[in-house]
Design a protein around this motif. Structure first.
Motif, PDB file in Angstrom:
ATOM      1  N   GLU A 225       0.815  -1.194   0.000  1.00  0.00           N
ATOM      2  CA  GLU A 225       0.000   0.000   0.000  1.00  0.00           C
ATOM      3  C   GLU A 225       0.860   1.260   0.000  1.00  0.00           C
ATOM      4  O   GLU A 225       0.426   2.317  -0.420  1.00  0.00           O
ATOM      5  N   MET A 226       2.092   1.171   0.523  1.00  0.00           N
ATOM      6  CA  MET A 226       2.930   2.351   0.654  1.00  0.00           C
ATOM      7  C   MET A 226       4.103   2.321  -0.318  1.00  0.00           C
ATOM      8  O   MET A 226       5.090   3.010  -0.131  1.00  0.00           O
TER       9      MET A 226
ATOM     10  N   GLU B 147      -1.734   6.175   6.384  1.00  0.00           N
ATOM     11  CA  GLU B 147      -2.730   6.351   5.329  1.00  0.00           C
ATOM     12  C   GLU B 147      -3.961   7.015   5.930  1.00  0.00           C
ATOM     13  O   GLU B 147      -4.473   6.561   6.955  1.00  0.00           O
TER      14      GLU B 147
ATOM     15  N   ASP C  21       2.698  11.749  -0.209  1.00  0.00           N
ATOM     16  CA  ASP C  21       2.593  11.330  -1.603  1.00  0.00           C
ATOM     17  C   ASP C  21       2.332  12.504  -2.545  1.00  0.00           C
ATOM     18  O   ASP C  21       2.364  12.352  -3.760  1.00  0.00           O
TER      19      ASP C  21
ATOM     20  N   ARG D 281      -1.204  10.050   2.038  1.00  0.00           N
ATOM     21  CA  ARG D 281      -0.280   9.052   2.578  1.00  0.00           C
ATOM     22  C   ARG D 281       1.039   9.751   2.872  1.00  0.00           C
ATOM     23  O   ARG D 281       1.509  10.563   2.076  1.00  0.00           O
TER      24      ARG D 281
ATOM     25  N   THR E  49      -7.638  12.282   0.346  1.00  0.00           N
ATOM     26  CA  THR E  49      -6.812  11.201   0.899  1.00  0.00           C
ATOM     27  C   THR E  49      -5.379  11.713   1.017  1.00  0.00           C
ATOM     28  O   THR E  49      -5.005  12.695   0.379  1.00  0.00           O
TER      29      THR E  49
ATOM     30  N   THR F  71       4.588   4.674   8.513  1.00  0.00           N
ATOM     31  CA  THR F  71       3.849   5.134   7.345  1.00  0.00           C
ATOM     32  C   THR F  71       2.378   5.274   7.732  1.00  0.00           C
ATOM     33  O   THR F  71       1.866   4.504   8.546  1.00  0.00           O
TER      34      THR F  71
END
Length: 453
Positions: free
Chosen positions: A186-187, A244, A450, A228, A226, A242
């Motif tokens: 996911e990261m 999210e 991100d 990250r 969103t 990390t």
């Protein structure tokens, strides 16, 4: 329905989660679940105590998973999963499979000869590359399954030190481990090593900027947003925690409207850890007004499984962790230099003078930040001991759209000495230093989102 059918139905959910976790990505979980259920049915008459059906069933599942991987080329596993494989290896070594018949023990031992490679090989090789202190704390946690309180007692160090060492040890393990670990897909677009960057002062006046991010969390509290982001320890520059975040919809707290945000922290930093939780899930309610951005509530699951809630009406219990500004008004969204903080560049490093009362958060100048192959025209925002704990400061670079390009954390030399025992100039002698109100602060870690990738 007989006893076996009833017990299997009652425990099938945990069994399915157990198997699918260990066979993630193989596509064979359904077939193996059928084999496990058949093996359990055949050996059910040998189970003396039906109260122990669940651990007995999961041990059969563990053995069947071991057999599955033994019949194939060993697959890399995470540090978290390695503890299960180690238990299986030890069981095979001693010929003991708790709550499982001797027939199962013989079958599994034959299918998994100890001299063969196992899925723990990469984990063991990586652990052997670590310093003894890092290796010890990881083995106590993941192989011996000790809670952090027990580790603190066994190692004779404070619980806070256990959390800090665990966080560092896992980061060092991750930097050496040759395979991605669970949760990293996911990261994957947040690099494992902090990209090199430069910060160049710009002689022009800083521009005014509309900053709508939640302070310290980098997400804009609007529906559909969103974010990250990741944390990087220095000087190693290795990725640690990390996070999210996603806005899930509208919410209301004590009559005040905002939005609900789900946050998942992977491998949380010591200050964010809750017991032994590997992933910490939080829910926030945040409000964005034309002039301010603020948090209204936070909830998480405590160590004992209780869901805890904090709101802006909880006084210091909320304000010390989640609030900002007088009466939790939040951070101003319209930023411009106000003269609360001044920064002077000197041959020995930046010298910063900040207001000693109120909430010293201010723009100090304009800078070009070049990172990940891109250059950004930014303003530098300093927070001096007003959002986090006393003895801390943060430096944040915002572009003209009001988004964070780079966030940097600094500790006063004597910060948290009860836990860390040494001044930060000794703990991190290679890291950058700044002078704030006549005292030395040391660079600790960075965060990027991100947005810049």
């Amino acid at each position: 329905m007989n006893d076996f059918d009833a017990l299997l139905k009652q425990n099938y959910g945990p069994l399915e989660r157990f198997v699918r976790f260990r066979l993630e990505g193989t596509g064979d979980a359904e077939d193996l679940l059928q084999e496990i259920c058949l093996a359990a049915w055949r050996n059910f008459p040998a189970l003396r105590d039906p109260e122990k059906f669940k651990p007995w069933l999961l041990q059969i599942a563990r053995n069947q998973c071991a057999n599955y991987y033994a019949a194939r080329k060993p697959a890399p596993v995470s540090l978290e999963a390695a503890g299960d494989w180690l238990a299986a290896e030890q069981a095979a070594t001693h010929g003991v499979w708790p709550l499982v018949t001797a027939a199962h023990a013989a079958t599994a031992a034959a299918a998994w000869p100890l001299e063969a490679d196992t899925p723990t090989t990469a984990v063991r090789d990586t652990l052997n590359q670590l310093a003894a202190r890092d290796r010890e704390i990881l083995e106590l946690s993941y192989f011996e399954r000790l809670p952090q309180t027990a580790i603190a007692e066994q190692m004779r160090i404070p619980l806070g030190t256990v959390k800090s060492r665990m966080h560092t040890a896992k980061a060092r393990f991750r930097s050496l481990y040759p395979y991605p670990q669970k949760g990293e897909n996911e990261m994957k677009d947040l690099p494992e090593i902090m990209p090199a960057y430069t910060i160049q002062a710009d002689g022009r006046l800083p521009f005014p900027v509309k900053w709508e991010e939640i302070m310290g969390w980098f997400i804009v509290p609007k529906e559909g947003e969103t974010c990250r982001w990741a944390m990087y320890d220095f000087p190693a520059r290795t990725r640690t925690m990390t996070v999210e975040l996603a806005v899930e919809g509208k919410a209301k707290v004590h009559g005040i409207e905002g939005v609900r945000i789900r946050s998942v922290e992977h491998d949380p930093a010591p200050s964010e850890q809750i017991g032994d939780q590997q992933d910490v899930e939080r829910f926030f309610v945040a409000q964005l007004t034309p002039t301010h951005c603020r948090l209204l509530a936070e909830s998480h699951t405590a160590e004992d499984g209780t869901r805890e809630y904090y709101t802006f009406l909880d006084g210091d219990d909320f304000l010390d962790n989640w609030g900002f500004g007088p009466d939790n008004c939040g951070n101003e969204t319209d930023l411009r230099a106000k003269g609360l903080i001044r920064q002077e560049e000197t041959p020995t490093g930046p010298v910063i003078t900040a207001a000693r009362s109120g909430w010293p958060l201010d723009v100090v100048g304009r800078y070009t930040v070049t990172i990940n192959g891109k250059s950004y025209d930014t303003v530098c925002l300093w927070d001096i001991e007003c959002y986090a704990q006393d003895g801390t400061a943060s430096q944040q670079f915002l572009d003209q759209s009001g988004r964070t390009v780079l966030w940097r954390r600094f500790n006063r030399d004597d910060w948290a000495q009860a836990d860390f025992k040494k001044p930060w100039t000794e703990l991190l002698p290679e890291n950058e230093r700044v002078t704030i109100n006549g005292q030395t602060y040391v660079h600790w870690y960075d965060c990027i989102t991100d947005y810049i990738l």
